[in-house]
Design a protein around this motif. Structure first.
Motif, PDB file in Angstrom:
ATOM      1  N   THR A  24      -3.380  -5.698   3.665  1.00  0.00           N
ATOM      2  CA  THR A  24      -2.944  -5.101   2.401  1.00  0.00           C
ATOM      3  C   THR A  24      -3.954  -4.066   1.919  1.00  0.00           C
ATOM      4  O   THR A  24      -3.585  -2.960   1.506  1.00  0.00           O
ATOM      5  N   LEU A  27      -3.865  -0.916   4.393  1.00  0.00           N
ATOM      6  CA  LEU A  27      -2.651  -0.099   4.315  1.00  0.00           C
ATOM      7  C   LEU A  27      -2.367   0.413   2.906  1.00  0.00           C
ATOM      8  O   LEU A  27      -1.607   1.367   2.728  1.00  0.00           O
ATOM      9  N   THR A  29      -0.826  -1.194   0.367  1.00  0.00           N
ATOM     10  CA  THR A  29       0.407  -1.664  -0.257  1.00  0.00           C
ATOM     11  C   THR A  29       0.570  -3.157   0.002  1.00  0.00           C
ATOM     12  O   THR A  29       0.057  -3.682   0.994  1.00  0.00           O
ATOM     13  N   THR A  79       2.144   3.457   2.362  1.00  0.00           N
ATOM     14  CA  THR A  79       1.011   3.057   3.199  1.00  0.00           C
ATOM     15  C   THR A  79       0.117   4.252   3.499  1.00  0.00           C
ATOM     16  O   THR A  79       0.514   5.402   3.333  1.00  0.00           O
ATOM     17  N   THR A  80      -1.081   3.962   3.976  1.00  0.00           N
ATOM     18  CA  THR A  80      -1.998   5.032   4.332  1.00  0.00           C
ATOM     19  C   THR A  80      -1.448   5.855   5.502  1.00  0.00           C
ATOM     20  O   THR A  80      -0.777   5.320   6.377  1.00  0.00           O
ATOM     21  N   TRP A  86      -4.576   3.056  11.403  1.00  0.00           N
ATOM     22  CA  TRP A  86      -3.467   2.569  12.222  1.00  0.00           C
ATOM     23  C   TRP A  86      -3.916   2.277  13.653  1.00  0.00           C
ATOM     24  O   TRP A  86      -3.491   1.282  14.253  1.00  0.00           O
TER      25      TRP A  86
END
Length: 147
Positions: A24, A27, A29, A79-80, A86
């Motif tokens: 969380t 990312l 979110t 999200t990022t 990632w």
């Protein structure tokens, strides 16, 4: 070809050592659902089981008719976009977008735009397509035995 009757899409991150709070934070979110390995999970069918691995999931709204492009954009909107985050996640965990395609009749189809494929690729995400024929009540997110 007619469009797929409806579609579902969920970003799913799995791993034995997965800490949902860390995902969380990375990312940016909150998930639709998450669990640490060993946590009790209750499915939408009321079945209770123990999480065999950690999981973090972000589900897009169901679309009728199906629209995977919109669902993938919805998932990634909050999200990022940092490819390093990632890439690190995909090396540590099993990361994928699981999609349910629900057909009302034969020869329904769906297209995935190049930009959507690029979003998945730059995030190192596998795309899983679960196709359900007319009358199927299954949803890939309710199958506790898959992961």
């Amino acid at each position: 070809m007619s469009p797929v009757d409806r579609s579902t899409a969920t970003l799913r991150i799995l791993g034995h050592e997965l800490d949902p709070d860390e995902i969380t934070r990375l990312l940016g979110t909150a998930p639709s659902g998450s669990a640490r390995r060993g946590d009790p999970i209750i499915t939408s069918f009321g079945r209770i089981y123990t999480a065999q691995t950690g999981r973090w999931a972000l589900r897009a709204a169901e679309r009728v008719p199906g629209n995977l492009d919109a669902q993938v954009r919805e998932i990634f909107a909050g999200t990022t976009g940092d490819p390093v985050v990632w890439q690190r996640l995909s090396h540590r965990f099993e990361c994928r977008v699981v999609c349910g395609l629900f057909l009302r009749r034969s020869n329904e189809g769906i297209e995935i735009a190049p930009d959507t494929l690029r979003m998945l690729g730059t995030r190192h995400l596998q795309l899983d397509l679960d196709v359900h024929t007319a009358g199927s009540r299954e949803d890939p997110d309710d199958d506790a035995t898959r992961h």
